[in-house]
Design a protein around this motif. Structure first.
Motif, short mmCIF file in Angstrom:
data_model
loop_
_atom_site.label_atom_id
_atom_site.label_comp_id
_atom_site.label_asym_id
_atom_site.label_seq_id
_atom_site.Cartn_x
_atom_site.Cartn_y
_atom_site.Cartn_z
N UNK A 372 0.67 -1.38 -0.13
CA UNK A 372 -0.28 0.14 0.04
C UNK A 372 0.81 1.48 0.33
N UNK A 373 2.04 1.26 1.20
CA UNK A 373 2.83 2.44 0.52
C UNK A 373 3.20 2.51 -0.79
N UNK A 374 3.31 1.84 -1.96
CA UNK A 374 3.80 2.02 -3.12
C UNK A 374 3.06 3.05 -3.71
N UNK A 390 12.50 6.62 -11.20
CA UNK A 390 13.67 5.82 -9.96
C UNK A 390 12.27 5.05 -9.53
N UNK A 391 11.62 5.70 -9.12
CA UNK A 391 10.39 4.77 -8.17
C UNK A 391 9.69 3.96 -9.10
N UNK A 392 9.70 3.77 -9.69
CA UNK A 392 9.17 2.46 -10.32
C UNK A 392 10.79 1.52 -10.77
N UNK A 393 12.14 1.86 -10.96
CA UNK A 393 13.74 0.95 -11.61
C UNK A 393 13.37 0.48 -8.87
N UNK A 394 13.56 1.71 -8.54
CA UNK A 394 13.06 0.96 -7.25
C UNK A 394 11.92 -0.36 -6.50
N UNK A 432 11.82 0.32 2.67
CA UNK A 432 10.87 -0.13 1.53
C UNK A 432 10.58 1.75 1.96
N UNK A 433 9.62 1.82 3.08
CA UNK A 433 8.78 2.86 3.45
C UNK A 433 9.19 3.69 3.75
N UNK A 487 18.88 -8.04 0.13
CA UNK A 487 18.72 -6.57 1.25
C UNK A 487 19.87 -5.73 1.06
N UNK A 488 21.27 -6.49 1.10
CA UNK A 488 21.94 -5.16 1.30
C UNK A 488 22.61 -4.09 -0.04
N UNK A 489 21.96 -5.02 -1.39
CA UNK A 489 22.53 -4.34 -2.48
C UNK A 489 21.36 -3.22 -3.39
N UNK A 490 20.02 -3.95 -1.75
CA UNK A 490 18.88 -2.50 -2.13
C UNK A 490 19.11 -1.64 -0.98
N UNK A 491 19.91 -1.43 0.30
CA UNK A 491 20.66 -0.40 0.66
C UNK A 491 21.05 0.50 0.20
N UNK A 492 22.64 0.00 -0.37
CA UNK A 492 22.99 0.52 -1.40
C UNK A 492 22.65 1.43 -2.74
N UNK A 493 21.65 0.25 -2.95
CA UNK A 493 20.69 1.65 -4.13
C UNK A 493 20.20 2.24 -4.11
N UNK A 494 19.90 2.14 -2.35
CA UNK A 494 19.19 2.93 -1.79
C UNK A 494 20.25 4.69 -1.82
#
Length: 528
Positions: A372-374, A390-394, A432-433, A487-494
């Motif tokens: 729902x936060x999307x 960027x949002x769609x990519x994330x 994510x939020x 998840x570690x990659x997502x943190x770097x991506x963020x």
């Protein structure tokens, strides 16, 4: 009077109910199942139900778990991914708009679904498999009991009673059990939708003959995508159906585009003439091909509980619904049906399912709230090509790296495995939020020019890799390690995204994704 007794009674024979019946029969050939469906079958093709676009989880469920891949390939349409066109000027020339979408069919397939055709097929296949399916009937009452519940069904004007150890509610947003048990909860996301079908193919590739438009994507099959025409506070979908019809929908943030401005076909066309005039002009030429028109106000809804140790469950929209953007409806059907099948399996073995029902209900609703936060408060971003790209990519990265990966390994129904991931998932949901909030702030602060004209997310090595890994056959230990790595990659991506937001531009030559090699994009195709 002796009542006919079933192991499972499913109230509602739409997509969720028909799929669950098929899945239960496959997992337990001796299981007795009754499906009670309100609509008389066969239902019309094309002009039937919304929810025609599937993504990876739903497509995997239909093709591999339910085993209907042959039907999907022969009777439905392959989907050329999700494609977005962002507002440019007055939106009268699609070739000048920033385009985000794949140039070829993704490795992991998805499908455009003619819901009438699919549900007719599933109903008949279920009958062939020995499942009792009643169509054109109405469930009038459900009374809970032990060891059996009673379900009253009006069949041709006469009420018949049936007994079922399990009752599963698949009655859609009418939510038979949700209302009976007082489980309905509001959702904060306030969006509305209208949709209609035209009885002919509408190919966006034909909207302009310009060379640069064709050079970037020589296959000229953009129309096979779920096409999104994007603007501030809205998106318009174009979805082709195998019956040669086309589905058109308008989804809006009520605070920006009030429902009353588009809740009839003439109003919807006036709205399109104002915000999407090129699309409106194409549709005007085919007014005589209009098949139907439907609308739904404040479509998002929540629920307090999905599953009970007292042997009832909610599936599909009978429980919760987020938003049609990213086409998550069939994903939630897939995850929910898997959970219900697991609970029924354990109950049949004589297990106490109290802990499992409570855990799965909490987990499913946490997943709903994360999805729902999307959407909640994010519709204004849709008018900003830079931030929305960027949002769609994330959002896709999160989906492929964590959510879909868990489903492809059938882990949402594995309580022990999901419990040991709770720490990771808590951090993931928090990240994510946080990123949805940061993207909103970026949009509020920045309306910079955009350096790209056309791009494909799957040209980004990182996204191409994690989407392609969904089918990898890995054991639990490897899966756990991969989830932590992802998840570690997502943190770097963020961190990369936040650097981009700080710089407030995605330039085609400097900055942007190029700041981190793992997220690198190829050189962009830029309009002359």
């Amino acid at each position: 009077m002796s009542l006919t007794t079933y192991d499972v009674i499913i109230t509602g024979g739409g997509l969720a109910g028909l799929c669950l019946a098929r899945q239960l029969r496959q997992e337990h050939p001796d299981l007795t199942v009754l499906v009670a469906e309100k609509k008389k079958h066969p239902v019309p093709e094309a002009a039937h139900k919304v929810g025609e676009s599937s993504v990876e989880i739903g497509a995997h469920y239909f093709s591999k778990i339910l085993g209907i891949e042959e039907h999907l390939v022969e009777k439905q349409l392959y989907k050329l991914g999700l494609r977005y066109f962002f507002t440019d000027g007055d939106n009268r020339d699609v070739t000048t708009r920033v385009e985000l979408g794949p140039k070829s069919f993704p490795k992991v397939p998805s499908f455009q679904l003619d819901r009438g055709r699919l549900e007719n097929f599933l109903l008949e296949e279920n009958r062939k498999a020995g499942i009792d399916v009643l169509d054109g009937v109405k469930v009038t009452a459900v009374e809970f009991g032990d060891p059996h519940h009673r379900v009253d069904i009006d069949i041709a004007g006469t009420v018949h009673s049936f007994k079922g150890r399990w009752v599963v509610d698949g009655t859609g947003r009418s939510g038979l059990l949700r209302r009976k048990l007082g489980l309905s909860r509001p959702a904060s996301h306030n969006a509305n939708a209208v949709w209609f079908r035209m009885g002919r193919r509408l190919k966006i590739d034909d909207w302009s003959p310009k060379g640069s438009w064709q050079d970037w994507m020589p296959m000229q099959e953009r129309w096979m995508s779920t096409v999104h025409l994007m603007g501030k506070g809205y998106w318009t979908w174009l979805i082709p159906l195998a019956s040669d019809s086309h589905s058109i929908g308008i989804v809006v943030d009520d605070a920006i585009h009030p429902y009353q401005t588009l809740n009839r076909f003439d109003r919807a066309m006036s709205w399109l003439h104002r915000f999407e005039p090129q699309c409106a002009e194409v549709l005007e030429a085919h007014r005589d091909d209009l098949d139907d028109f439907l609308g739904l106000q404040h479509f998002s809804h929540s629920c307090a509980q999905m599953y009970s140790a007292d042997r009832w469950a909610l599936i599909g929209e009978a429980g919760v619904f987020t938003d049609p953007f990213y086409s998550p409806g069939s994903d939630f059907i897939s995850i929910g049906n898997d959970i219900v099948a697991e609970l029924i399996t354990r109950d049949r073995r004589g297990e106490d399912i109290t802990a499992h029902a409570a855990f799965f209900s909490r987990m499913y609703l946490l997943l709903f709230n994360a999805f729902l936060k999307l959407y909640d408060g994010q519709y204004p971003i849709m008018g900003n090509a830079q931030v929305m790209t960027v949002k769609v990519a994330w959002d896709n990265a999160c989906y492929w790296a964590i959510s879909a990966l868990l489903y492809f390994r059938r882990k949402y129904r594995d309580m022990a495995y999901m419990q040991q991931l709770e720490g990771l998932l808590t951090r993931f949901f928090f990240l994510h939020a946080r990123m949805q909030h940061k993207l909103k702030l970026w949009n509020d602060a920045d309306q910079a020019s955009y350096g790209y004209q056309q791009m494909s997310l799957l040209d980004m090595p990182y996204l191409h890799r994690i989407q392609g890994q969904l089918w990898d056959d890995i054991d639990d230990a490897t899966l756990t390690a991969r989830l932590h790595e992802n998840f570690a990659e997502l943190e770097r991506y963020a961190d990369v995204i936040l650097q981009m937001a700080g710089g407030r531009t995605i330039d085609r030559h400097h900055g942007g994704f190029e700041n981190a090699a793992v997220f690198q994009l190829p050189k962009a195709t830029v309009a002359a």
